[in-house]
Enzyme design. Sequence first.
Site, short mmCIF file in Angstrom:
data_model
loop_
_atom_site.label_atom_id
_atom_site.label_comp_id
_atom_site.label_asym_id
_atom_site.label_seq_id
_atom_site.Cartn_x
_atom_site.Cartn_y
_atom_site.Cartn_z
N ASN A 172 0.84 -1.20 0.00
CA ASN A 172 0.00 0.00 0.00
C ASN A 172 0.88 1.25 0.00
O ASN A 172 2.01 1.25 0.50
CB ASN A 172 -0.99 0.00 1.17
CG ASN A 172 -0.37 -0.16 2.54
OD1 ASN A 172 0.68 -0.76 2.70
ND2 ASN A 172 -1.04 0.36 3.55
N GLU B 37 0.30 5.59 0.56
CA GLU B 37 -0.65 6.63 0.93
C GLU B 37 -0.25 7.99 0.38
O GLU B 37 0.80 8.13 -0.26
CB GLU B 37 -0.75 6.67 2.47
CG GLU B 37 -1.20 5.31 3.01
CD GLU B 37 -1.32 5.25 4.52
OE1 GLU B 37 -0.78 6.14 5.21
OE2 GLU B 37 -1.97 4.29 4.99
N CYS C 7 -4.37 0.46 -2.09
CA CYS C 7 -4.17 -0.73 -1.26
C CYS C 7 -3.11 -1.65 -1.89
O CYS C 7 -2.91 -1.65 -3.10
CB CYS C 7 -5.47 -1.52 -1.16
SG CYS C 7 -6.75 -0.73 -0.19
N GLU D 167 -3.28 -4.83 -2.33
CA GLU D 167 -3.87 -5.81 -3.25
C GLU D 167 -4.01 -5.23 -4.65
O GLU D 167 -3.67 -5.88 -5.65
CB GLU D 167 -5.26 -6.23 -2.76
CG GLU D 167 -5.25 -6.95 -1.42
CD GLU D 167 -5.40 -6.01 -0.23
OE1 GLU D 167 -4.89 -4.88 -0.28
OE2 GLU D 167 -6.04 -6.41 0.75
N CYS E 131 -10.15 -5.15 1.63
CA CYS E 131 -11.29 -4.23 1.74
C CYS E 131 -12.29 -4.51 0.61
O CYS E 131 -11.99 -5.23 -0.35
CB CYS E 131 -10.82 -2.78 1.70
SG CYS E 131 -10.37 -2.19 0.05
N CYS F 193 -11.14 -3.70 -3.02
CA CYS F 193 -10.21 -4.69 -3.58
C CYS F 193 -10.92 -5.99 -3.92
O CYS F 193 -10.60 -6.65 -4.92
CB CYS F 193 -9.06 -4.94 -2.61
SG CYS F 193 -7.94 -3.52 -2.49
N1 THU Z 1 -5.15 -1.27 3.13
C1 THU Z 1 -4.64 -2.17 2.24
O1 THU Z 1 -3.57 -1.96 1.67
N2 THU Z 1 -5.37 -3.27 1.97
C2 THU Z 1 -6.54 -3.60 2.58
O2 THU Z 1 -7.18 -4.58 2.23
C3 THU Z 1 -7.07 -2.75 3.64
C4 THU Z 1 -6.42 -1.43 3.79
C5 THU Z 1 -4.35 -0.09 3.47
C6 THU Z 1 -4.91 1.21 3.04
C7 THU Z 1 -4.26 2.15 4.02
O3 THU Z 1 -2.97 2.54 3.54
C8 THU Z 1 -4.08 1.33 5.27
O4 THU Z 1 -4.21 -0.01 4.87
C9 THU Z 1 -5.09 1.62 6.37
O5 THU Z 1 -6.38 1.57 5.88
#
Ligand code: THU
Length: 127
Positions: free
Chosen positions: A42, A44, A53, A55, A86, A89
């Site tokens: 991930n 940000e 994310c 995935e 999530c 994804c």
């Molecule tokens: N995140 C993911 O990379 N994958 C998921 O399935 C859930 C959330 C990340 C997004 C964000 O950078 C952090 O986790 C917190 O939400």
Amino acid sequence: MNYRELLEKAKEVSQNAYVPYSKFKVGACVLTEDGSTFSGCNFENASYGLTICAERNAIGTAIANGHTKLKAIAIYSPNEDNCVPCGACRQVMTEFLAGNDLDIITEVNGEAKVYKLSYLMPESFKI
Ligand code: THU
């Protein structure tokens, strides 16, 4: 490539997560129809909604390398056991299946646990 190895790749790439805001690192690694693997973490942004994310990063990397048929995806977070994808994804995963379903591997108490996408995302939208 077994699922334990796929999970190890997800664990490795989770270290590269760019998460200055949430501090929540995630790594993912997809296994394609022909046995290739592609990893993603991930990342940000100061504009929070632009976060990608792990995935979708891994899936996008597979696509960029010419692979759209996925058999499995491993997901790992050092912050949380049983880190599952999530909803966004899960919807993206439904688009790129090698067969009828996709195995989603996560770690629980140090063990690889396998979910089916159809279990985590029943009645998903497809056209
Ligand atoms: N995140 C993911 O990379 N994958 C998921 O399935 C859930 C959330 C990340 C997004 C964000 O950078 C952090 O986790 C917190 O939400």
